[in-house]
Motif scaffolding. Sequence first.
Motif, mmCIF file in Angstrom:
data_model
loop_
_atom_site.group_PDB
_atom_site.id
_atom_site.type_symbol
_atom_site.label_atom_id
_atom_site.label_comp_id
_atom_site.label_asym_id
_atom_site.label_seq_id
_atom_site.Cartn_x
_atom_site.Cartn_y
_atom_site.Cartn_z
ATOM 1 N N ALA A 38 -1.105 1.920 -6.212
ATOM 2 C CA ALA A 38 -0.558 0.566 -6.185
ATOM 3 C C ALA A 38 0.764 0.490 -6.945
ATOM 4 N N GLU A 39 1.729 -0.171 -6.333
ATOM 5 C CA GLU A 39 3.088 -0.336 -6.846
ATOM 6 C C GLU A 39 3.945 0.910 -6.646
ATOM 7 N N LEU A 71 -4.780 -3.097 9.129
ATOM 8 C CA LEU A 71 -5.078 -3.370 7.723
ATOM 9 C C LEU A 71 -4.355 -4.633 7.257
ATOM 10 N N ARG A 72 -3.123 -4.809 7.683
ATOM 11 C CA ARG A 72 -2.386 -6.024 7.332
ATOM 12 C C ARG A 72 -3.095 -7.271 7.870
ATOM 13 N N LYS A 73 -3.602 -7.182 9.091
ATOM 14 C CA LYS A 73 -4.321 -8.320 9.664
ATOM 15 C C LYS A 73 -5.587 -8.625 8.871
ATOM 16 N N HIS A 74 -6.269 -7.576 8.427
ATOM 17 C CA HIS A 74 -7.487 -7.765 7.639
ATOM 18 C C HIS A 74 -7.156 -8.458 6.319
ATOM 19 N N LEU A 75 -6.095 -8.006 5.662
ATOM 20 C CA LEU A 75 -5.700 -8.606 4.382
ATOM 21 C C LEU A 75 -5.211 -10.038 4.584
ATOM 22 N N SER A 76 -4.503 -10.263 5.670
ATOM 23 C CA SER A 76 -4.010 -11.612 5.964
ATOM 24 C C SER A 76 -5.163 -12.591 6.158
ATOM 25 N N ALA A 80 -3.902 -12.896 2.119
ATOM 26 C CA ALA A 80 -2.755 -12.165 1.577
ATOM 27 C C ALA A 80 -1.471 -12.578 2.278
ATOM 28 N N GLU A 81 -0.375 -12.608 1.513
ATOM 29 C CA GLU A 81 0.927 -12.862 2.105
ATOM 30 C C GLU A 81 1.433 -11.577 2.761
ATOM 31 N N PRO A 82 2.374 -11.674 3.700
ATOM 32 C CA PRO A 82 2.832 -10.505 4.465
ATOM 33 C C PRO A 82 3.369 -9.370 3.598
ATOM 34 N N GLY A 83 3.977 -9.674 2.460
ATOM 35 C CA GLY A 83 4.612 -8.640 1.643
ATOM 36 C C GLY A 83 3.668 -7.811 0.809
ATOM 37 N N LEU A 84 2.383 -8.109 0.852
ATOM 38 C CA LEU A 84 1.437 -7.348 0.017
ATOM 39 C C LEU A 84 1.413 -5.879 0.426
ATOM 40 N N LEU A 85 1.322 -5.608 1.715
ATOM 41 C CA LEU A 85 1.379 -4.237 2.216
ATOM 42 C C LEU A 85 2.729 -4.071 2.903
ATOM 43 N N ALA A 86 3.665 -3.459 2.175
ATOM 44 C CA ALA A 86 5.055 -3.418 2.635
ATOM 45 C C ALA A 86 5.434 -2.034 3.150
ATOM 46 N N ARG A 88 8.071 0.721 3.125
ATOM 47 C CA ARG A 88 9.155 1.108 2.223
ATOM 48 C C ARG A 88 9.320 2.619 2.310
ATOM 49 N N ALA A 89 10.506 3.054 2.692
ATOM 50 C CA ALA A 89 10.740 4.491 2.893
ATOM 51 C C ALA A 89 10.350 5.289 1.643
ATOM 52 N N PRO A 90 9.652 6.404 1.859
ATOM 53 C CA PRO A 90 9.332 7.045 3.143
ATOM 54 C C PRO A 90 7.937 6.727 3.648
ATOM 55 N N GLY A 91 7.391 5.536 3.321
ATOM 56 C CA GLY A 91 6.040 5.227 3.763
ATOM 57 C C GLY A 91 5.689 3.772 3.547
ATOM 58 N N TYR A 92 4.633 3.541 2.769
ATOM 59 C CA TYR A 92 4.127 2.183 2.569
ATOM 60 C C TYR A 92 3.738 2.004 1.096
ATOM 61 N N VAL A 93 3.693 0.744 0.671
ATOM 62 C CA VAL A 93 3.332 0.453 -0.713
ATOM 63 C C VAL A 93 2.465 -0.801 -0.760
ATOM 64 N N LEU A 94 1.458 -0.779 -1.609
ATOM 65 C CA LEU A 94 0.667 -1.970 -1.895
ATOM 66 C C LEU A 94 1.335 -2.653 -3.076
ATOM 67 N N ASP A 95 2.033 -3.737 -2.805
ATOM 68 C CA ASP A 95 2.850 -4.431 -3.812
ATOM 69 C C ASP A 95 2.044 -5.578 -4.410
ATOM 70 N N LEU A 96 1.359 -5.315 -5.505
ATOM 71 C CA LEU A 96 0.460 -6.311 -6.096
ATOM 72 C C LEU A 96 1.209 -7.485 -6.704
ATOM 73 N N GLY A 97 2.370 -7.213 -7.296
ATOM 74 C CA GLY A 97 3.119 -8.291 -7.927
ATOM 75 C C GLY A 97 2.316 -8.980 -9.017
ATOM 76 N N GLN A 98 2.493 -10.285 -9.153
ATOM 77 C CA GLN A 98 1.801 -11.067 -10.173
ATOM 78 C C GLN A 98 0.544 -11.749 -9.652
ATOM 79 N N ARG A 99 0.383 -11.775 -8.332
ATOM 80 C CA ARG A 99 -0.712 -12.565 -7.753
ATOM 81 C C ARG A 99 -1.968 -11.754 -7.475
ATOM 82 N N HIS A 100 -1.857 -10.455 -7.495
ATOM 83 C CA HIS A 100 -2.991 -9.619 -7.113
ATOM 84 C C HIS A 100 -3.334 -8.652 -8.241
ATOM 85 N N GLN A 101 -4.585 -8.239 -8.281
ATOM 86 C CA GLN A 101 -5.043 -7.369 -9.350
ATOM 87 C C GLN A 101 -5.867 -6.215 -8.784
#
Length: 263
Positions: A38-39, A71-76, A80-86, A88-101
């Motif tokens: 994560a992150e 997976l994005r549809k499941h989280l949505s 979850a907001e769209p940016g949670l699973l972003a 980002r080159a060269p792949g993907y990131v779970l961007d927890l930010g301040q709202r997720h733990q």
Amino acid sequence: MDFHILGPLRIAGTDGSTSSGPGALKQRALLALLCLNAERVVSTRQLTALLWADDPPRTAATALQVYVSRLRKHLSALGAEPGLLATRAPGYVLDLGQRHQLDLHRFESAVADGRRASALGRLAEASELLAFAVALWRGPALADVRGLALLDDLGRRLDEQRNAAHELRVETELRLGRNAWVISEAWGLVADQPLWENLYLYLMVALYRSGRTADALGVYDTLRNKLVERLGIEPSLRVRTVQRAVLSRASWLEDRAALPLVS
């Protein structure tokens, strides 16, 4: 939204709902690896290695995109907001930010704080922090996605962190003089891991301090028999040192501050 990997994979939605994650194993595995990192960006190469090991199909890149989309549809659906699973080159990131733990982050933070408190002699505070950390676990890490080799290895590493936290808490409770708790907890832990030598060490000391010298020596005999029968080895020098101290009723055994010298 909360993600839980210290046990079977679970997701707590923003509306209070709980999901065990996507139904398909590969989608759950994908989410598990993203949670572990994560992150941090997980490359498509890493994700491909997770999902197909050394034999990815020619369509692996497309299939991975499909898994991510699902997976994005499941989280949505869980809020979850769209940016949670972003992406980002060269792949993907779970961007927890301040709202997720993530429970792993809470565990690691509590253990680190507990170690610092212990080093500063704030044992009661350390005990509370370590108790919180251990209570976050619901079983072996990533228990429902251990069928994939990479996640099995990563899960075992996390389990070792749990063991270390358990051991530190037992030591802390012993230094606080809570011998009855140590005896009960240590017996439960060695029932699951019967060759965990340091737990026998703490158990012997707690029994001795409780006036149960014979039981303390019996614990040593139990450990020795198991080690000799299963591995053909003797207990460690530390454990043997405690056994000799119990036999001679060494004065340091009653000194809580002396315990770290042998642990």
